[in-house]
Scaffold this motif. Structure first.
Motif, PDB file in Angstrom:
ATOM      1  N   GLN A   1      14.320  49.087   1.300  1.00 48.30           N
ATOM      2  CA  GLN A   1      14.874  48.969  -0.057  1.00 48.30           C
ATOM      3  C   GLN A   1      14.609  47.546  -0.537  1.00 48.30           C
ATOM      4  O   GLN A   1      15.206  46.594  -0.042  1.00 48.30           O
ATOM      5  N   LEU A   2      13.694  47.434  -1.485  1.00 47.21           N
ATOM      6  CA  LEU A   2      13.245  46.121  -1.937  1.00 47.21           C
ATOM      7  C   LEU A   2      13.662  45.881  -3.380  1.00 47.21           C
ATOM      8  O   LEU A   2      13.802  46.826  -4.167  1.00 47.21           O
ATOM      9  N   THR A   3      13.818  44.618  -3.734  1.00 43.11           N
ATOM     10  CA  THR A   3      14.020  44.208  -5.117  1.00 43.11           C
ATOM     11  C   THR A   3      12.903  43.260  -5.499  1.00 43.11           C
ATOM     12  O   THR A   3      12.680  42.242  -4.824  1.00 43.11           O
ATOM     13  N   MET A   4      12.216  43.607  -6.565  1.00 46.19           N
ATOM     14  CA  MET A   4      11.062  42.819  -6.978  1.00 46.19           C
ATOM     15  C   MET A   4      11.497  41.489  -7.625  1.00 46.19           C
ATOM     16  O   MET A   4      12.623  41.371  -8.153  1.00 46.19           O
ATOM     17  N   PRO A   5      10.627  40.502  -7.597  1.00 45.40           N
ATOM     18  CA  PRO A   5      10.942  39.231  -8.259  1.00 45.40           C
ATOM     19  C   PRO A   5      11.215  39.438  -9.753  1.00 45.40           C
ATOM     20  O   PRO A   5      10.785  40.432 -10.349  1.00 45.40           O
ATOM     21  N   GLN A   6      11.897  38.480 -10.369  1.00 42.80           N
ATOM     22  CA  GLN A   6      12.277  38.571 -11.775  1.00 42.80           C
ATOM     23  C   GLN A   6      11.204  38.031 -12.711  1.00 42.80           C
ATOM     24  O   GLN A   6      11.445  37.898 -13.912  1.00 42.80           O
ATOM     25  N   VAL A   7      10.027  37.738 -12.176  1.00 44.94           N
ATOM     26  CA  VAL A   7       8.965  37.100 -12.972  1.00 44.94           C
ATOM     27  C   VAL A   7       7.654  37.849 -12.780  1.00 44.94           C
ATOM     28  O   VAL A   7       7.519  38.670 -11.866  1.00 44.94           O
ATOM     29  N   ASP A   8       6.709  37.563 -13.657  1.00 45.67           N
ATOM     30  CA  ASP A   8       5.349  38.070 -13.446  1.00 45.67           C
ATOM     31  C   ASP A   8       4.804  37.463 -12.155  1.00 45.67           C
ATOM     32  O   ASP A   8       4.830  36.234 -11.985  1.00 45.67           O
ATOM     33  N   ALA A   9       4.311  38.334 -11.292  1.00 47.32           N
ATOM     34  CA  ALA A   9       3.828  37.845 -10.000  1.00 47.32           C
ATOM     35  C   ALA A   9       3.044  38.947  -9.292  1.00 47.32           C
ATOM     36  O   ALA A   9       3.220  40.132  -9.583  1.00 47.32           O
ATOM     37  N   VAL A  10       2.205  38.542  -8.368  1.00 48.25           N
ATOM     38  CA  VAL A  10       1.684  39.466  -7.366  1.00 48.25           C
ATOM     39  C   VAL A  10       2.597  39.317  -6.161  1.00 48.25           C
ATOM     40  O   VAL A  10       2.539  38.316  -5.440  1.00 48.25           O
ATOM     41  N   ALA A  11       3.485  40.292  -6.008  1.00 48.32           N
ATOM     42  CA  ALA A  11       4.426  40.257  -4.891  1.00 48.32           C
ATOM     43  C   ALA A  11       3.784  40.911  -3.675  1.00 48.32           C
ATOM     44  O   ALA A  11       3.020  41.869  -3.803  1.00 48.32           O
ATOM     45  N   VAL A  12       4.115  40.402  -2.515  1.00 49.60           N
ATOM     46  CA  VAL A  12       3.537  40.881  -1.258  1.00 49.60           C
ATOM     47  C   VAL A  12       4.649  41.313  -0.325  1.00 49.60           C
ATOM     48  O   VAL A  12       5.627  40.559  -0.121  1.00 49.60           O
TER      49      VAL A  12
ATOM     50  N   VAL B   1       3.906  42.712 -10.393  1.00 48.96           N
ATOM     51  CA  VAL B   1       5.160  42.631 -11.144  1.00 48.96           C
ATOM     52  C   VAL B   1       4.808  42.190 -12.560  1.00 48.96           C
ATOM     53  O   VAL B   1       4.331  41.074 -12.775  1.00 48.96           O
ATOM     54  N   ARG B   2       5.073  43.078 -13.522  1.00 46.88           N
ATOM     55  CA  ARG B   2       4.547  42.882 -14.866  1.00 46.88           C
ATOM     56  C   ARG B   2       5.678  42.955 -15.892  1.00 46.88           C
ATOM     57  O   ARG B   2       6.315  43.992 -16.065  1.00 46.88           O
ATOM     58  N   SER B   3       5.895  41.860 -16.596  1.00 37.77           N
ATOM     59  CA  SER B   3       6.967  41.821 -17.597  1.00 37.77           C
ATOM     60  C   SER B   3       6.549  42.447 -18.914  1.00 37.77           C
ATOM     61  O   SER B   3       7.398  42.951 -19.655  1.00 37.77           O
ATOM     62  N   GLY B   4       5.288  42.385 -19.230  1.00 38.25           N
ATOM     63  CA  GLY B   4       4.821  42.863 -20.521  1.00 38.25           C
ATOM     64  C   GLY B   4       4.925  41.821 -21.616  1.00 38.25           C
ATOM     65  O   GLY B   4       4.482  42.048 -22.748  1.00 38.25           O
ATOM     66  N   HIS B   5       5.510  40.669 -21.336  1.00 41.11           N
ATOM     67  CA  HIS B   5       5.627  39.593 -22.319  1.00 41.11           C
ATOM     68  C   HIS B   5       4.240  39.011 -22.585  1.00 41.11           C
ATOM     69  O   HIS B   5       3.462  38.779 -21.658  1.00 41.11           O
ATOM     70  N   SER B   6       3.933  38.747 -23.822  1.00 38.48           N
ATOM     71  CA  SER B   6       2.579  38.301 -24.192  1.00 38.48           C
ATOM     72  C   SER B   6       2.187  37.003 -23.519  1.00 38.48           C
ATOM     73  O   SER B   6       1.012  36.777 -23.203  1.00 38.48           O
ATOM     74  N   ASN B   7       3.131  36.128 -23.299  1.00 35.46           N
ATOM     75  CA  ASN B   7       2.835  34.860 -22.644  1.00 35.46           C
ATOM     76  C   ASN B   7       3.189  34.861 -21.161  1.00 35.46           C
ATOM     77  O   ASN B   7       2.990  33.871 -20.470  1.00 35.46           O
ATOM     78  N   GLY B   8       3.752  35.988 -20.688  1.00 33.84           N
ATOM     79  CA  GLY B   8       4.166  36.071 -19.304  1.00 33.84           C
ATOM     80  C   GLY B   8       5.484  35.382 -19.056  1.00 33.84           C
ATOM     81  O   GLY B   8       5.868  34.465 -19.774  1.00 33.84           O
ATOM     82  N   ILE B   9       6.203  35.852 -18.030  1.00 39.88           N
ATOM     83  CA  ILE B   9       7.444  35.217 -17.602  1.00 39.88           C
ATOM     84  C   ILE B   9       7.197  34.672 -16.199  1.00 39.88           C
ATOM     85  O   ILE B   9       6.874  35.423 -15.275  1.00 39.88           O
ATOM     86  N   TYR B  10       7.339  33.351 -16.063  1.00 37.36           N
ATOM     87  CA  TYR B  10       7.023  32.715 -14.791  1.00 37.36           C
ATOM     88  C   TYR B  10       8.166  31.796 -14.364  1.00 37.36           C
ATOM     89  O   TYR B  10       8.947  31.315 -15.189  1.00 37.36           O
TER      90      TYR B  10
END
Length: 919
Positions: free
Chosen positions: A665-676, A698-707
């Motif tokens: 059971q995983l929770t993905m990061p809260q930001v745009d990322a390639v999670a491993v 991990v894709r936010s869809g925000h035009s500028n990205g969330i990092y």
């Protein structure tokens, strides 16, 4: 060393000077490799003009035996089919005057006629079998002896050619040697071993006259000392005997124990002499069996299940073709297999030379050996030629413990008959002939697994192994295909069989797989690592699967999908960048954790994700022990590792086969990322057993990205440049990646937000992912190259860079580029882009491929660049709310270097466009 330098070296020494048969070696012998007189006979004059006589014309050329006259190392290097003549004068006498003299040939392709001292000794036909002639009666002990060999290789449809298209093996292509034997000698011996230590031996003794004798088997410094009394009659005498080895050391891939020693024939009369042969045997059993209440069988080694992690070996050498240049090279071939964690190799459509089989015996690699096929129709002449050669091959290689299987045909090659409409059919009568060959091989060698046909057409007839071939690309395609095959595999199923024949309980395994042919025009030279990892997971998730054979061990002329380059240079699969110290060995571990999920999937920031895991065990090494499973989710936060979750759990490791484990059971990061997600199976003491990983976009869809970084930023797509100038320039991956090759620039006019003037901005940083740009032939020509006939599979030579799917996989060769970074025309940094890589690290370039059957710069990625704009320029930029960014490769870049690839959000390794950050 270059080919020319190697050839010069061969002129000064005996190439392949070692005894060619360490499994059956006598001490009184003379290696005849080296320089021979040579001449082509395109008009077939030699027989009529009696070139074998003493006064015949001098053969005009020199050839380095034992290399095929087509290969560079032969010194001839001409692909001329037809007739050629060899000659050599030799002075040699056996140590014992009464000994018999044999002239032996490792292999000659195809028809070989031998004269010694102007006397025709004999003829042999066949490209792969070993043969010999007794030349005692014509051999002069005190004078030169003239040896003349005529070879004819016309590529006839009936010939057992195998797969030679990468480089023909015309003429003498294995060692030639003289050997002495006493008047009475051991002609053959076969060792049949059982894991209880019982060893049975059958064989033949050749006797020149009736005599009493003792046959002694002395091994392992006296652990075995067995004697058999014989009363020999003139001619061939058969024998059978047995002995028991107490507390036997079993041969296996982990512990390849060999009982080394001698077989000695002691004749009662002194004039006959004693015959001593150095040889060895390994005690092991190969079989199939059911375990733990299952209704399907597994392949077993020494009574225990074994998962066959294997590869297809074409045994091709760039300079020697199918003849290795040295024994060190041969030994290193086996080490190269072992270091990958492979325990199994399939020698493709040919028998392997004995020295390589010896090193497989010595170092511990299981071998599946193919019979060479013919390429015509299965008429009487082809069948006779095939059966004769198959018998020679099994006779020669029977005692190698490494060989666990014979494959009598491959992909129905040579088994089709054309009808009146010129359509090919695998006729019922041919199927019955194949069955008869299977049964003959089973009778000839009951100790090994026999496969009737290694199929790509689902056309088994009768077989000890239920195998199949597939060449597909794409996770979903591979997953659904393997699942379908598993579901259709059961006793009584007609799947994968032809002619009304049905499946038995023969174990299921794959006998060829990979991504080379499942793509339009083949995969060219491209990343293997991405496909390979999810394919292994799919195999290991099925309890019925007993192994696989990956195509292939190393690249060959037109197939660039090997673990190694054709010159044995290493490729970089990139796994250790995801999971520390991970390599191909982890995917080949007998004890393995299957991640039952795609190699990458798109998820939302903070999303809860379930990941199924399976335990797959084909070793009892850790059974009954408590092991640890350590998992971790992390992402690369612009060069820093950010951990999103981790846990270590203990579990009991019991039983063979595949069983489900508790889902993660995983929770993905809260930001745009390639999670491993990495999983590591280890002992309680921390010894790692196996590693594995998958990724998430991990894709936010925000035009500028969330990092996860300080300050504010905006993103600019790489394709949004305002001007550019390159010798070659193009966009890729739905315009998310731009390429500029050779010299030139991309220039971007960057507009900053109005509010930046009123902000307290101290630093402005430019962040982007970029690689060098090695230009391939297809990039220059922008054309598609698609082979259309079987000659391509046979080895049609082509520039790999012309293949539409090529993007060269990372290896030891680099293609660096130096890029000047300019802001408002002022140079602020020169960066070195180390390479133009493609491997599993190009997660997004793989994840966003639009067509699994046609690759577009798949697996390509770059290097993260973080460039601070100097403070002297910051105020001016803030004042005007804009600046111009130029990425330039200046003139003067040497050939083969230069250019730049700029990666966007859906490409490469990092989920970013060009980021302008200020704080």
């Amino acid at each position: 060393m270059s080919v020319a330098e190697t050839c010069q070296s061969l002129e000064k020494q005996i190439p392949r000077s070692e005894y060619p048969r360490p499994d059956w070696q006598r001490n009184d012998w003379l290696n005849l490799n080296g320089s021979w007189d040579f001449m082509f006979d395109s008009e077939d004059k030699g027989n009529n003009e009696e070139w074998y006589l003493a006064g015949c014309p001098t053969f005009a050329q020199q050839i380095h035996v034992p290399f095929s006259w087509v290969s560079p190392l032969s010194g001839i290097g001409q692909d001329v089919k037809g007739i050629a003549w060899y000659s050599r004068n030799v002075r040699w006498a056996p140590k014992q005057q009464e000994s018999r003299v044999f002239l032996r040939f490792g292999a000659v392709d195809y028809r070989c006629d031998l004269w010694v001292n102007q006397i025709l000794i004999g003829t042999h036909e066949g490209g792969y079998g070993a043969f010999e002639f007794d030349v005692t009666d014509v051999w002069n002990h005190e004078e030169d002896n003239r040896i003349v060999v005529r070879v004819q290789d016309d590529d006839e449809a009936y010939q057992t050619r195998g797969k030679q298209g990468y480089g023909e093996i015309r003429g003498i292509w294995q060692t030639v040697w003289l050997e002495s034997r006493p008047q009475n000698y051991v002609a053959s011996a076969r060792f049949y071993t059982c894991i209880d230590g019982s060893v049975e031996i059958t064989g033949t003794v050749q006797s020149h006259r009736p005599v009493g004798a003792v046959l002694r088997f002395f091994f392992d410094n006296g652990v075995v000392d067995h004697r058999l009394k014989l009363e020999l009659s003139e001619g061939i005498n058969q024998f059978r005997t047995s002995f028991q080895v107490d507390s036997p050391n079993l041969w296996s891939t982990e512990s390849p124990y060999l009982y080394e020693g001698t077989v000695e024939l002691e004749s009662e009369t002194a004039i006959s002499g004693n015959d001593t042969i150095s040889t060895y045997f390994g005690i092991r059993e190969i079989g199939t069996a059911k375990f733990d209440g299952r209704d399907h069988k597994w392949i077993t080694l020494n009574g225990k299940p074994v998962f066959l992690n294997g590869t297809l070996d074409q045994s091709f050498i760039p300079d020697g073709y199918f003849t290795f240049p040295s024994e060190d090279y041969i030994r290193d071939e086996i080490w190269r297999l072992k270091r990958l964690g492979l325990n199994f190799v399939r020698i493709h459509i040919k028998p392997e030379e004995p020295r390589k089989l010896y090193w497989a015996d010595k170092l511990g690699v299981l071998v599946m050996e193919d019979m060479p096929c013919f390429w015509g129709e299965p008429d009487e002449r082809a069948r006779d030629a095939y059966e004769r050669e198959a018998k020679e091959i099994i006779q020669r290689d029977f005692n190698h413990p490494s060989i666990i299987s014979w494959v009598v045909f491959n992909e129905t090659w040579g088994l089709f008959t054309k009808d009146t409409k010129d359509k090919r059919k695998y006729l019922p009568e041919t199927q019955e002939w194949v069955r008869s060959v299977y049964k003959w091989a089973k009778q000839e060698d009951p100790t090994r697994l026999i496969e009737d046909n290694s199929p790509c057409n689902y056309d088994h007839v009768e077989s000890d192994l239920n195998t199949w071939h597939f060449y597909l690309n794409g996770y979903e395609a591979v997953r659904s295909h393997v699942q379908e095959v598993v579901d259709k595999t059961y006793v009584g199923s007609d799947f994968n069989y032809i002619g009304g024949n049905l499946q038995t309980d023969a174990p299921l395994m794959n006998s060829e797989c990979g991504a080379v042919w499942g793509i339009e025009g083949s995969a060219g030279d491209s990343d293997l690592a991405w496909h390979y990892r999810y394919m292994i997971n799919e195999f290991r998730r099925h309890d019925k699967m007993c192994g696989f054979i990956f195509t292939e061990f190393h690249d060959v002329i037109n197939e660039f999908n090997g673990y190694y380059r054709m010159d044995r240079q290493e490729k970089d699969f990139g796994y250790s960048s995801f999971c520390s110290d991970m390599s191909l060995r982890d995917l080949h571990s007998p004890d393995f954790i299957v991640i039952d999920a795609p190699p990458c999937r798109t998820v939302l920031p903070g999303q809860a994700v379930e990941v199924p895991l399976l335990a797959s065990s084909y070793s009892d090494r850790y059974h009954g022990q408590t092991l640890q499973l350590k998992w971790e989710v992390y992402y690369d936060n612009f060069g820093d590792k950010a951990i999103a979750g981790t846990e270590t759990v203990n579990m009991e490791w019991n039983g063979y086969g595949v069983r489900p484990l508790q889902e993660l059971q995983l929770t993905m990061p809260q930001v745009d990322a390639v999670a491993v997600l990495t999983v590591v199976l280890q002992t309680l003491e921390g010894t790692v057993i196996a590693r594995n990983f998958i990724t998430f976009d991990v894709r936010s869809g925000h035009s500028n990205g969330i990092y996860a970084m300080e300050g504010e930023w905006l993103s600019v797509r790489p394709a949004a440049y305002t001007s550019s100038q390159w010798e070659y320039e193009w966009k890729a991956l739905d315009d998310h990646k731009v390429n500029g090759a050779s010299t030139g620039f991309f220039e971007y006019d960057i507009a900053l937000p109005e509010g930046i003037r009123n902000a307290s901005v101290n630093d402005i940083e430019v962040i982007f992912e970029a690689g060098a740009k090695a230009v391939l032939g297809k990039d220059k020509e922008m054309i598609a190259y698609k082979p259309s006939d079987i000659s391509y599979m046979h080895g049609a030579k082509m520039d790999p860079g012309m293949n539409i799917n090529s993007y060269f996989m990372s290896d030891e060769s680099c293609h660096p580029s130096y890029v000047d970074v300019l802001v408002d025309g002022e140079p602020i940094r020169t960066i070195c882009l180390q390479d133009d890589p493609a491997d599993s690290r190009g997660v997004l370039s793989w994840h966003y491929q639009s067509n699994d059957r046609k690759l577009e710069e798949a697996g390509s990625y770059g290097y993260l660049q973080r460039i601070c704009i100097p403070s002297r320029l910051t105020a001016r930029i803030i004042e005007k709310n804009s600046f111009t960014l130029r990425l330039s490769v200046p003139e003067g870049t040497s050939e083969g270097e230069g250019g730049i690839a700029i990666y966007g959000r859906n490409t490469g390794r990092y989920p970013i466009d060009i980021i302008i950050r200020w704080k």
